[in-house]
Design a protein around this motif. Structure first.
Motif, PDB file in Angstrom:
ATOM      1  N   HIS A   1       0.835  -1.207   0.000  1.00  0.00           N
ATOM      2  CA  HIS A   1       0.000   0.000   0.000  1.00  0.00           C
ATOM      3  C   HIS A   1       0.873   1.261   0.000  1.00  0.00           C
ATOM      4  N   ARG A   2       1.960   1.224   0.761  1.00  0.00           N
ATOM      5  CA  ARG A   2       2.835   2.401   0.839  1.00  0.00           C
ATOM      6  C   ARG A   2       3.463   2.690  -0.515  1.00  0.00           C
ATOM      7  N   THR A   3       3.918   1.646  -1.201  1.00  0.00           N
ATOM      8  CA  THR A   3       4.538   1.871  -2.511  1.00  0.00           C
ATOM      9  C   THR A   3       3.501   2.292  -3.549  1.00  0.00           C
ATOM     10  N   ILE A   4       2.272   1.747  -3.440  1.00  0.00           N
ATOM     11  CA  ILE A   4       1.208   2.169  -4.345  1.00  0.00           C
ATOM     12  C   ILE A   4       0.967   3.665  -4.184  1.00  0.00           C
TER      13      ILE A   4
ATOM     14  N   GLU B   1       9.547   0.305  -7.632  1.00  0.00           N
ATOM     15  CA  GLU B   1       9.286  -0.031  -6.231  1.00  0.00           C
ATOM     16  C   GLU B   1       7.937  -0.740  -6.083  1.00  0.00           C
ATOM     17  N   VAL B   2       6.962  -0.300  -6.853  1.00  0.00           N
ATOM     18  CA  VAL B   2       5.649  -0.958  -6.791  1.00  0.00           C
ATOM     19  C   VAL B   2       5.771  -2.403  -7.265  1.00  0.00           C
ATOM     20  N   LEU B   3       6.480  -2.632  -8.363  1.00  0.00           N
ATOM     21  CA  LEU B   3       6.632  -3.991  -8.864  1.00  0.00           C
ATOM     22  C   LEU B   3       7.393  -4.865  -7.881  1.00  0.00           C
ATOM     23  N   ALA B   4       8.384  -4.317  -7.233  1.00  0.00           N
ATOM     24  CA  ALA B   4       9.142  -5.086  -6.240  1.00  0.00           C
ATOM     25  C   ALA B   4       8.242  -5.480  -5.078  1.00  0.00           C
ATOM     26  N   ALA B   5       7.342  -4.589  -4.655  1.00  0.00           N
ATOM     27  CA  ALA B   5       6.408  -4.913  -3.581  1.00  0.00           C
ATOM     28  C   ALA B   5       5.395  -5.957  -4.040  1.00  0.00           C
TER      29      ALA B   5
END
Length: 862
Positions: free
Chosen positions: A730-733, A740-744
């Motif tokens: 949620h934080r990266t979104i 960073e979103v893809l890594a999460a």
């Protein structure tokens, strides 16, 4: 590959067996299809013939028949094209020539149904042609389990690869019944029928048709559902199919075993004889459980045992009683007086190694036999101990044939009553009252029995008040705090411990829950409490992030529950194991494990909230497999599940609703996370922090800064390690770059509604960062194949715009900014951005200014 597919309006069962057989034939291997009587071997063979012909393979189909085994060349004499012409000479040579001409000069297959009935001459002809053209002619044979195919056709089966036609699971049973009944089937009905039939298609259809005729299965809200007790449905067609090939001695042996119910192996051998028992085992008509304290035996499938019992005449009952008295001694093992309960299904390798029919029959007959014996004992004694054992079977295991009011009104106290038994009895009586429209207090303080004296002494109002609040349908954990320092009667202390552990779990303190559990000494009489505490220990381990430890714990408890033949223990342990496997990403293992509890039927009425997570997980897993009708039926059952009290971790319904809706749309519709967020708000307002954290963490939303801050603050107040990856996502979104979103997302392992939101954001951010459109290969490199394959679904050009996407795109085309659109539609700016991004992808434009160049009708429809 799923276990069912739709083909030309007909449900195709056993897809795995069909593919395996076709694969071996393509490799020029002979195949022997082994399956139970009624399992669908003949249909499977016919479907295989169609598929082979579709690939250019020449197919010759032969069928053997009862009574024709002693007629030379009977299989050819009745064949439409291979039979002799009128007046022509006919013998082995002519039949061999006819078959050789039929297989031609290319790839070919000779299919023989019921090879165990094939006459010797016909078998010799098939073997001769197959040997002569071994490099291009394969032989596919079918036979029921337990037949001596080596003796019947040794030359044909010697080198054949055995492919087993296994029992049906819930999904296949649901599809089969839907076709035969002409409408969708409630998930509970499909589950119970799959269990009672042992996964046998013929038995399942016969049982349901008899139930429809008896009026206990009918249409309810558009679906076929169970409306009465299946226990007394006499489906004679079940016996006709399963007993046809058995000797008279074997049939008599089955009647004896059905009358007794569940017996130990040594007793079964004494009653029917070792040879007869071995023959029944080979034919699949008995289940033998080798675990536990001693091996046990019962009739399989359960529906057969039920039919055999129901059709016994009074004279037959008397004869069987005489047999029991003469063989075992007078009064030993009283006969069953009650009917069969709901069936139990297969679990997968993750839970136990039992074959499915054995699980079905052993667990079902265990409960039925216990109920019969304990009811007779209660009629003789009417004491507390026998009454309590009966109440547990009804209220915990859901054996519906037991009349609770009869037991409560007829039980009398005794000076030898155990205090723990009295506490358990009073508690169950109170829970029954709460589940049937009364109150826990009234049930615990009022004894409707002849003496009115079966109550707990020194039960303080303070304790009753606290228990009442905990049992009220208002989410609160205040009652646990009110119990601090109160005088709780010793027989209720284990139950209070359950409430205290639940409170620790709900307030987000799994470490405190584990501390409380470590201090529990256990009670030899409080088996039900022990199972609940075991389930809470697994949940606490899971919430603390110890997923592997939780799975190991639940595996251990599931194995122990099977050894003890405990229905409640199996339910709770399988429920927990499925939860752990789901979190771990092993969704297939979770689905197989859940099939156990699904086919056991529902929990007893005082523990129905345990069904909620079972149904939620099952609905979600079925939706993820594309079985959307079954998923919807399970979700409806989840909504209708009675609630005598609120469950710990109350997030199942809103979570499953979001999951099923998303997967039913095929991932093409943006998920709606607002109901999950709203559910979390409600839970937080009453102090149920863990439930709130789970609702918010799973919510498929692009959180505003305020919502993200509230989620992070909530998780900081708790020690729920399990939600940290979700909070990080949620934080990266909200704040991260596309990378960073893809890594999460990679930490999630599998696609789902929240991952859908994250991928939308990652695509949008990649464009904003100047990286251009993300490709499936880029996503796969970071997040894995399963997630990458889901990337293209939501943005497929062929998908039409949703109503909301079309509405937002039309406003953007008119020149309104995202903030203006958000204000007009009462949405967040980020929600507008997400919908508009997907709309532009579907419309094939990369800049909102280009929307103005599109025709208005195109924007309205996509």
């Amino acid at each position: 590959m799923g276990e069912t597919t739709q083909q030309a309006g007909t449900v195709q069962l056993h897809e795995d067996a069909l593919e395996a057989a076709a694969r071996h034939v393509r490799a020029d291997r002979d195949v022997l299809l082994l399956g139970d009587v009624g399992s669908g071997r003949t249909t499977l063979l016919a479907t295989l013939a169609e598929r082979l012909r579709g690939t250019g393979t020449a197919v010759v189909s032969l069928a053997a028949h009862h009574g024709a085994r002693d007629l030379p060349l009977a299989a050819f004499s009745t064949h439409p094209t291979l039979r002799p012409r009128s007046g022509a000479r006919w013998g082995l040579a002519e039949a061999t020539t006819a078959l050789a001409e039929a297989v031609g000069s290319g790839q070919a297959a000779v299919l023989v149904d019921d090879v165990h009935l094939l006459d010797g001459a016909s078998a010799a002809v098939v073997a001769a042609v197959a040997r002569r053209h071994a490099s291009r002619v394969a032989v596919v044979l079918t036979a029921p389990c337990g037949t001596d195919v080596d003796a019947a056709a040794p030359d044909l089966v010697r080198d054949a690869v055995v492919v087993r036609v296994g029992p049906l699971g819930v999904s296949a049973t649901s599809a089969l019944l839907a076709e035969r009944l002409g409408g969708q089937v409630e998930g509970h009905l499909a589950s119970v029928v799959a269990g009672r039939s042992g996964g046998n298609p013929r038995v399942a259809v016969a049982l349901v048709r008899a139930a429809v005729d008896a009026g206990v299965v009918a249409r309810v809200s558009g679906r076929w559902a169970q409306t009465g007790a299946l226990d007394m449905v006499r489906a004679d067609a079940v016996a006709l199919g399963l007993l046809a090939d058995l000797s008279e001695t074997s049939r008599r042996g089955l009647e004896v075993l059905a009358w007794f119910g569940l017996v130990d192996l040594a007793t079964a051998r004494r009653l029917v004889g070792a040879d007869t028992l071995a023959a029944l085992d080979a034919a699949g008509r008995v289940a033998v459980h080798e675990g536990g304290r001693e091996p046990t035996v019962t009739v399989s499938p359960p529906a057969l045992g039920q039919v055999l019992r129901l059709r016994l005449s009074p004279r037959a009952h008397a004869d069987l009683r005489a047999l029991a008295d003469g063989t075992l001694g007078t009064g030993v093992l009283p006969p069953p007086a009650l009917a069969l309960p709901a069936g139990v299904d297969v679990t997968g390798e993750d839970a136990t190694s039992w074959p499915a029919p054995q699980q079905v029959a052993i667990l079902t007959e265990s409960v039925r036999t216990q109920a019969s014996q304990r009811y007779r004992a209660w009629l003789d004694k009417r004491d507390l101990a026998t009454a309590l054992s009966l109440l547990r079977l009804r209220l915990l295991d859901n054996f519906t044939s037991i009349d609770v009011d009869e037991i409560l009104q007829g039980t009398v106290p005794s000076p030898t009553d155990d205090p723990d038994d009295l506490g358990s009895y009073v508690l169950l009586r109170g829970q029954w009252a709460a589940a049937t429209g009364g109150t826990l207090r009234d049930g615990m303080t009022h004894d409707p029995g002849p003496t009115g004296r079966l109550v707990l002494p020194e039960l303080e109002d303070r304790v009753l008040d606290a228990l009442e609040r905990l049992y009220a349908l208002e989410p609160s954990t205040v009652g646990v705090a009110d119990l601090e320092g109160a005088h709780v009667p010793a027989p209720l202390r284990d139950f209070v411990l359950v409430l205290q552990v639940q409170a620790a779990v709900e307030t987000g303190a799994p470490d405190r829950a584990l501390e409380l559990l470590d201090g529990w000494g256990g009670s030899r009489r409080q088996h039900a409490i022990g199972h609940q505490l075991d389930a809470l220990r697994g949940d606490a381990l899971l919430l603390a992030g110890q997923v592997d430890d939780a799975i190991d714990w639940w595996r251990e408890r599931l194995s122990a529950a099977y050894d003890d033949l405990s229905m409640l223990g199996v339910r709770l342990a399988a429920r927990g194991l499925a939860t752990g496997l789901f979190v771990q990403g092993d969704h297939e293992g979770a689905r197989r494990t859940l099939s156990v509890v699904l086919q056991m039927g529902r929990c007893g009425p005082v523990q129905s909230p345990y069904d909620e997570r079972i149904l939620a997980l099952a609905a979600t897993l079925r939706a993820r497999r594309g079985e959307t009708d079954l998923a919807a039926a399970l979700l409806d059952e989840l909504r209708a599940t009675p609630r005598p009290y609120l469950p710990a971790l109350d997030f199942a319904l809103p979570w499953a609703t979001a999951e099923v809706a998303y997967f039913r749309s095929g991932g093409a519709e943006p998920p709606d996370g607002e109901p999950l967020w709203a559910a979390g708000e409600e839970q937080l307002a009453v102090g149920r922090l863990a439930s709130a954290a789970l609702c918010w963490s799973f919510a498929p939303l692009e959180l505003t800064p305020d919502r993200l801050a509230r989620l992070e603050e909530l998780c900081a107040r708790t020690r729920l390690t399990i939600v940290r990856p979700l909070v990080h996502l949620h934080r990266t979104i909200s704040q991260g770059t596309s990378t960073e979103v893809l890594a999460a997302v990679a930490m999630m392992r599998v696609p789902g509604p929240l991952v859908h939101v994250a991928l939308d954001v990652a695509r949008r951010r990649a464009v904003e960062e100047g990286r251009g459109e993300l490709t499936e290969e880029q996503v796969r490199a970071v997040a894995g194949s399963a997630v990458a394959e889901s990337l293209g679904r939501p943005q497929a050009r062929s998908a039409p715009l949703t109503g909301r996407e079309a509405e937002i795109a039309a406003l953007a085309r008119e020149g309104l900014s995202n903030r203006q659109i958000a204000s007009r539609l009462y949405l967040s700016v980020r929600t507008v951005e997400s919908h508009l991004y997907r709309a532009m992808q579907k419309l094939g434009v990369s800049d909102r200014a280009l929307l103005g160049e599109l025709d208005g009708a195109v924007v309205a429809t996509g």
